[in-house]
Design an enzyme around this catalytic site. Structure first.
Site, PDB file in Angstrom:
ATOM      1  CD  GLN A 198      -4.543 -14.731  -5.145  1.00  0.00           C
ATOM      2  OE1 GLN A 198      -3.425 -14.472  -4.723  1.00  0.00           O
ATOM      3  NE2 GLN A 198      -5.280 -15.695  -4.651  1.00  0.00           N
TER       4      GLN A 198
ATOM      5  NE  ARG B 228      -4.850 -22.184 -14.967  1.00  0.00           N
ATOM      6  CZ  ARG B 228      -4.232 -23.321 -14.727  1.00  0.00           C
ATOM      7  NH1 ARG B 228      -3.516 -23.915 -15.678  1.00  0.00           N
ATOM      8  NH2 ARG B 228      -4.312 -23.887 -13.542  1.00  0.00           N
TER       9      ARG B 228
ATOM     10  CB  ALA C 198      18.867  11.790   7.134  1.00  0.00           C
ATOM     11  N   GLY C 199      16.078   9.580   6.420  1.00  0.00           N
ATOM     12  CA  GLY C 199      15.265   9.100   5.315  1.00  0.00           C
ATOM     13  C   GLY C 199      14.097  10.035   5.100  1.00  0.00           C
ATOM     14  CB  SER C 200      10.596   9.970   6.381  1.00  0.00           C
ATOM     15  OG  SER C 200      10.122   8.844   5.668  1.00  0.00           O
TER      16      SER C 200
ATOM     17  CD  GLU D  17       3.809   4.988   5.136  1.00  0.00           C
ATOM     18  OE1 GLU D  17       4.841   5.111   4.451  1.00  0.00           O
ATOM     19  OE2 GLU D  17       3.032   4.028   5.003  1.00  0.00           O
TER      20      GLU D  17
ATOM     21  CD  GLU E 123      12.284  10.221  -7.105  1.00  0.00           C
ATOM     22  OE1 GLU E 123      11.641  11.252  -7.334  1.00  0.00           O
ATOM     23  OE2 GLU E 123      13.099   9.726  -7.899  1.00  0.00           O
TER      24      GLU E 123
ATOM     25  CG  PHE F 133      18.625  13.591  -5.726  1.00  0.00           C
ATOM     26  CD1 PHE F 133      18.896  14.951  -5.709  1.00  0.00           C
ATOM     27  CD2 PHE F 133      17.625  13.107  -4.888  1.00  0.00           C
ATOM     28  CE1 PHE F 133      18.193  15.816  -4.873  1.00  0.00           C
ATOM     29  CE2 PHE F 133      16.910  13.957  -4.055  1.00  0.00           C
ATOM     30  CZ  PHE F 133      17.198  15.314  -4.041  1.00  0.00           C
TER      31      PHE F 133
END
Ligand code: COS
Length: 381
Positions: free
Chosen positions: A335, A267, A129-131, A366, A362, A122
């Site tokens: 962690q 552990r 040109a992203g978001s 935001e 995708e 795709f």
């Protein structure tokens, strides 16, 4: 309302879980190190029909519902998020524009080939040109019964293996989303080339490339939908794709939880397993709770899609929550492993890197929040 998988869904889950355990897990680390997915694994994925998951039976697919699809995606991602994304991009943003908007003739010719394992990619994003997907600059100039495509596309998953590319490009001179068309471009089209393979932080088993289009000619019959439908086609395809990303994140998150739980019980520090100590127990409790909440959101979005109802908002909610919950789970898993979580010998180090992109591709977190807010304001304000 019930929360059990049906018999068919359970069967698929168990089948894919076994496949992943036997064929993917043993080489997941090696694929991450070498950035190569062995051809024989891709052949086995083909043989199992995973490239035809979403496809109707009449086109040679397995025609699974979206819940089953989600369960399959989760199992694949639990083993290797890189293998998973190859299958999900093909089955969602690769498949859907053709199945939903291609002519009947094109569908009869192409879909059985895709279902049999000729992989799809795709191409929407570009360097600038992203978001803001509608700002894409690749052009499609009409010449007689052909379009001539020029431009460059970024972040193309499956780019080195794909036989077909779904490409969004605009009418030269057009400035908004109404000038964007969608096309199916076969790999052997002169003028289409792979310009670069990205060296990524995670998902290293999967290839992500830059695709150059330099006077690539496609017949008008390969246009998907009408002229100017391209943006809507891309956005609708991404709505479905986002459900897949939510399940992918859940798979990585579950792998983190399982690894953390096992490790915390072997552990020992301060005279007992660290899992029995409240600070670690609380972390494990939060991981499990958040991943379960994410799974319910993902199942709801999948269920709405299967009902033929709108699911834009619910897919965005599932994606943003699942990817962020899985990110927190990966962080907690590292962690809990302490220093061992920071070295490549332990799988959680890979999960931590793999999960990061789920909040980016995708549609970033935001953008999901923007979509959710727009929909809520339309409904409520
Ligand atoms: N389904 C169907 N149609 C949609 C849609 C959706 N999910 N989202 C938008 N549209 C339609 C709108 O209805 C509108 O149609 P009309 O012209 O008929 O009114 C048109 O598309 C333009 O919509 P809008 O004005 O909302 O477009 P914006 O430019 O504001 O962009 C966002 C909307 C931000 C949601 C979109 O650009 C987006 O999703 N960006 C992220 C892209 C992305 O996910 N990229 C990653 C690719 S994979 S690496």
């Amino acid at each position: 309302m019930h929360f059990d998988l049906n018999e068919n869904q359970t069967m698929f889950r168990d089948m894919v879980r076994d496949f992943a355990k036997q064929e993917i897990m043993p080489i997941a680390h090696q694929m991450d190190v070498t950035r190569e997915m062995p051809d024989d694994l891709v052949e086995k994925i083909k043989a199992n029909g995973f490239f035809g998951l979403s496809f109707p039976e009449e086109y040679g697919g397995l025609d699974v519902d979206t819940i089953t699809y989600g369960v399959v995606v989760e199992e694949l991602a639990r083993a290797s998020a890189g293998v998973c994304i190859m299958v999900t991009v093909h089955n969602s943003v690769g498949y859907y524009p053709v199945a939903g908007f291609g002519s009947e003739e094109l569908k009869r010719e192409i879909l059985p080939r895709m279902a049999a394992g000729e992989i799809a990619a795709f191409c929407v994003s570009e360097a600038g040109a992203g978001s803001d997907a509608a700002s894409l600059r690749a052009t499609a100039r009409k010449e007689g019964e052909e379009y001539v495509l020029d431009g460059s596309k970024m972040w193309v998953t499956n780019g080195t293996r794909a036989a077909f590319f779904v490409v969004l490009a605009r009418n030269p001179g057009s400035t908004d989303h109404r000038g964007i068309h969608a096309f199916l471009v076969p790999r052997d089209t002169p003028g289409l080339s792979v310009a670069k393979k990205e060296d990524k932080m995670g998902l290293r088993a999967s290839d992500t490339v830059v695709i150059d289009l330099d006077g690539a000619r496609v017949p008008a019959a390969n246009r998907l939908g009408d002229e100017g439908d391209g943006f809507r086609i891309g956005m609708t395809a991404l709505d479905g794709g986002r459900i897949g990303v939510a399940f992918q994140a859940l798979g990585i998150g579950r792998a983190c939880l399982e690894a953390a739980a096992k490790y915390s019980m072997v552990r020992e520090q301060f005279g007992k397993p660290i899992g029995r100590q409240p600070v670690i127990g609380n972390m494990i409790a939060d991981m499990g709770t958040e991943l379960d909440a994410a799974r319910l959101l993902a199942f709801r979005a999948a269920w709405l899609k299967d009902q033929g109802r709108r699911f834009t908002k619910e897919a965005a909610m599932a994606k943003v929550f699942a990817t962020e919950a899985a990110g927190r789970a990966a962080d907690a898993a590292v962690q809990i492993h302490g220093g061992y979580g920071y070295v490549k010998e332990y799988d959680v180090e890979r999960y931590y890197r793999d999960v990061r992109v789920t909040r980016i591709y995708e549609g970033t977190s935001e953008i999901q929040r923007l979509v959710i807010a727009r929909e809520l304001l339309r409904e409520l304000a």
